[in-house]
Design a protein around this motif. Structure first.
Motif, mmCIF file in Angstrom:
data_model
loop_
_atom_site.group_PDB
_atom_site.id
_atom_site.type_symbol
_atom_site.label_atom_id
_atom_site.label_comp_id
_atom_site.label_asym_id
_atom_site.label_seq_id
_atom_site.Cartn_x
_atom_site.Cartn_y
_atom_site.Cartn_z
ATOM 1 N N GLY A 45 0.783 -1.238 0.000
ATOM 2 C CA GLY A 45 0.000 0.000 0.000
ATOM 3 C C GLY A 45 0.810 1.281 0.000
ATOM 4 O O GLY A 45 0.641 2.149 -0.871
ATOM 5 N N THR A 46 1.702 1.436 0.985
ATOM 6 C CA THR A 46 2.446 2.689 1.103
ATOM 7 C C THR A 46 3.335 2.932 -0.111
ATOM 8 O O THR A 46 3.409 4.058 -0.632
ATOM 9 N N ALA A 175 -7.375 1.277 -5.347
ATOM 10 C CA ALA A 175 -8.814 1.032 -5.193
ATOM 11 C C ALA A 175 -9.083 -0.437 -4.873
ATOM 12 O O ALA A 175 -9.906 -0.769 -3.999
ATOM 13 N N ALA A 176 -8.373 -1.343 -5.561
ATOM 14 C CA ALA A 176 -8.556 -2.776 -5.311
ATOM 15 C C ALA A 176 -8.078 -3.150 -3.912
ATOM 16 O O ALA A 176 -8.724 -3.946 -3.214
ATOM 17 N N LEU A 177 -6.957 -2.571 -3.482
ATOM 18 C CA LEU A 177 -6.441 -2.859 -2.139
ATOM 19 C C LEU A 177 -7.376 -2.326 -1.060
ATOM 20 O O LEU A 177 -7.581 -2.964 -0.021
ATOM 21 N N ALA A 182 -6.717 -3.864 2.504
ATOM 22 C CA ALA A 182 -5.260 -3.836 2.628
ATOM 23 C C ALA A 182 -4.711 -2.427 2.866
ATOM 24 O O ALA A 182 -3.520 -2.277 3.138
ATOM 25 N N ILE A 183 -5.562 -1.403 2.741
ATOM 26 C CA ILE A 183 -5.144 -0.034 3.047
ATOM 27 C C ILE A 183 -5.586 0.277 4.475
ATOM 28 O O ILE A 183 -6.770 0.228 4.795
ATOM 29 N N ALA A 190 2.217 6.318 7.144
ATOM 30 C CA ALA A 190 3.580 6.176 6.635
ATOM 31 C C ALA A 190 3.756 6.940 5.322
ATOM 32 O O ALA A 190 4.789 7.583 5.095
ATOM 33 N N PHE A 191 2.745 6.869 4.451
ATOM 34 C CA PHE A 191 2.817 7.624 3.201
ATOM 35 C C PHE A 191 2.924 9.121 3.473
ATOM 36 O O PHE A 191 3.730 9.827 2.852
#
Length: 242
Positions: A45-46, A175-177, A182-183, A190-191
């Motif tokens: 994700g990040t 979008a899928a994550l 998963a987000i 962190a991002f």
């Protein structure tokens, strides 16, 4: 995460962002092994968020050089690949993800090291887009398939076209994550703190594009990626043995 761990990730993101903005790919190959060693929860994700920010800056700068036709066909393949990648990530345990990530890095190194140049025909571009979707969504390393099929391009044309594809493709992956859970707040936080590192890396790339041969930069990235993947595999094997 310790201060040293964050410093290692931030430094790697600076270098990986500079590479991504210079040759059109590489942020996942270079940064993912290091991030996996320090904080596996930030993958994918990040790193995909960081890649999205860097590619956005590249697209703004190189928007006149984007091959819209080729990008469109690549994105047609990215859609099913993205869905498959999200489902794969949801089914993998952390150790399985780490080993898969290292294997993808090493495979990418092999593929991008040899002189094979597939023709950028519609079928090849769609297949590369699908492979990039699976790998990019599951491991944040979606660059090698596209670099392989588009390696006849160079300079601004390569950066612009790769940037256009990865900007839209990364948004698809995010979008899928998000849909699969998963987000998380951890990946978002962190991002946020890594944004300055990504911006610094992009700024560094502007100088690299003027003074460094892209081929040498590419080989430097391949060497660093290989080292990171080998270290990651060694850590997992030692953990299993312990």
């Amino acid at each position: 995460m310790s201060a040293w761990g964050f410093a290692a990730i931030a430094a790697t993101v600076v270098l990986a962002s500079a590479l991504q903005a210079s040759i059109g790919f590489g942020i996942g190959m270079l940064a993912a092994p290091v991030v996996a060693l320090v904080d596996p929860g930030l993958i994918p994700g990040t790193l995909i968020m960081v890649a999205t920010l860097v590619t956005l800056m590249v697209v703004v700068q190189e928007r006149q050089e984007i091959d819209l036709h080729g990008t469109g066909w690549a994105l047609a393949g990215r859609v099913p690949g993205t869905i498959a990648g999200a489902l794969l990530l949801a089914s993998l345990p952390e150790r399985g993800l780490a080993i898969m990530l290292a294997a993808v890095v090493l495979t990418g190194v092999v593929v991008t090291s040899f002189g094979w140049i597939p023709l950028p025909r519609r079928r090849n571009v769609v297949l590369a887009g699908a492979a990039s979707g699976v790998l990019g969504t599951a491991t944040a390393i979606g660059g090698p398939p596209m670099a392989l099929v588009w390696q006849r391009n160079a300079g601004a044309r390569l950066r612009g076209t790769m940037g256009g594809f990865f900007l839209v493709g990364s948004l698809m992956s995010l979008a899928a994550l998000a849909a699969t859970g998963a987000i998380t707040g951890h990946t978002l936080a962190a991002f946020a703190v890594l944004i300055p590192a990504a911006v610094i890396g992009y700024g560094l790339s502007r100088g690299l594009n003027r003074i460094l041969d892209p081929k040498r930069l590419r080989w430097l990235a391949i060497s660093a990626s290989t080292l990171g993947a080998v270290v990651l595999i060694a850590r997992e094997l030692l953990t299993m043995g312990g």
